[in-house]
Enzyme design. Structure first.
Site, mmCIF file in Angstrom:
data_model
loop_
_atom_site.group_PDB
_atom_site.id
_atom_site.type_symbol
_atom_site.label_atom_id
_atom_site.label_comp_id
_atom_site.label_asym_id
_atom_site.label_seq_id
_atom_site.Cartn_x
_atom_site.Cartn_y
_atom_site.Cartn_z
ATOM 1 C CG HIS A 107 -1.973 -1.065 1.299
ATOM 2 N ND1 HIS A 107 -1.772 -2.279 1.497
ATOM 3 C CD2 HIS A 107 -3.183 -1.125 0.943
ATOM 4 C CE1 HIS A 107 -2.800 -2.996 1.512
ATOM 5 N NE2 HIS A 107 -3.597 -2.400 1.117
ATOM 6 C CE LYS A 134 -5.779 -4.529 -1.839
ATOM 7 N NZ LYS A 134 -6.529 -4.593 -0.491
#
Length: 214
Positions: A107, A134
């Site tokens: 992130h 991700k």
């Protein structure tokens, strides 16, 4: 697939009786859960992503939540690429023994890195044990979203990547990324129930995506 992201905004008893949902992410880091709560939630016939981000709970508690979710039947577990080695090792071992796929996530809440850096980050996630990588970055422009959308189609990451553009400028990634090969896109179940900025309501997202397919 559209994954509904759910957190403390939902009553625990509601989470134990989910209906008409195929896949849901449970943000356990935002909840106070007893072991029986975790067992009841993750043993339902729903494809669950177990997520417990750092910040509010210590690593021992986070690991205990995630392992309990895996044991109860979570199909995916999401851990952060920057987690320490022991944390990741224990989750990877438990997930492997239960057939649970591991999402290793990155992130950046400020910006979207350059293309070369994004590829390096994805490669790092896989080297750290990811079945699926991700990459979620704050998109500050259309070009930021375009860089994220360029990743899933690359041969090295085919069928193994999730990309998310966070923020208003990243909304386009939540619509288009699955059409370009991103495995999931994250949505809210209803208006006002977003777990992060930029999420689109599931029903509206389904309508938009269907229009694009026609």
């Amino acid at each position: 697939m559209i994954c509904v992201s759910m957190d403390e905004q939902y009553n625990i008893n509601y989470l134990k009786s989910l209906m008409n949902i195929d896949i849901a992410e449970i943000r356990m880091d935002r909840m106070i859960l007893a072991p029986e709560d975790i067992a009841d939630i993750f043993s339902q016939p729903v494809t669950f992503v177990a997520t417990c981000r750092p910040g509010t709970l210590d690593d021992q508690k986070r690991k205990a939540y995630l392992i309990a979710a895996i044991e109860a039947g979570a199909k995916y577990v999401d851990i952060e690429v920057e987690s320490d080695i022991a944390f990741k090792r224990d989750i990877l071992e438990k997930a492997g023994s239960k057939g649970c796929k591991v999402i290793v996530s990155f992130h950046d809440f400020e910006q979207t890195p350059a293309n070369v850096k994004l590829r390096q980050i994805a490669a790092l996630c896989f080297s750290e044990g990811a079945d699926i990588a991700k990459i979620a970055c704050k998109a500050n422009s259309v070009m930021d979203s375009a860089r994220l959308l360029g990743l899933p189609g690359q041969e090295d990451f085919k069928d193994r990547l999730i990309v998310v553009g966070m923020g208003k400028e990243g909304k386009i990634t939540r619509i288009v990324a699955p059409l370009l090969g991103s495995l999931f896109t994250y949505a809210s179940l209803a208006e006002g129930m977003q777990t992060t900025e930029g999420q689109i309501e599931k029903a509206r997202l389904e309508e938009i995506m269907e229009l694009l397919r026609q």
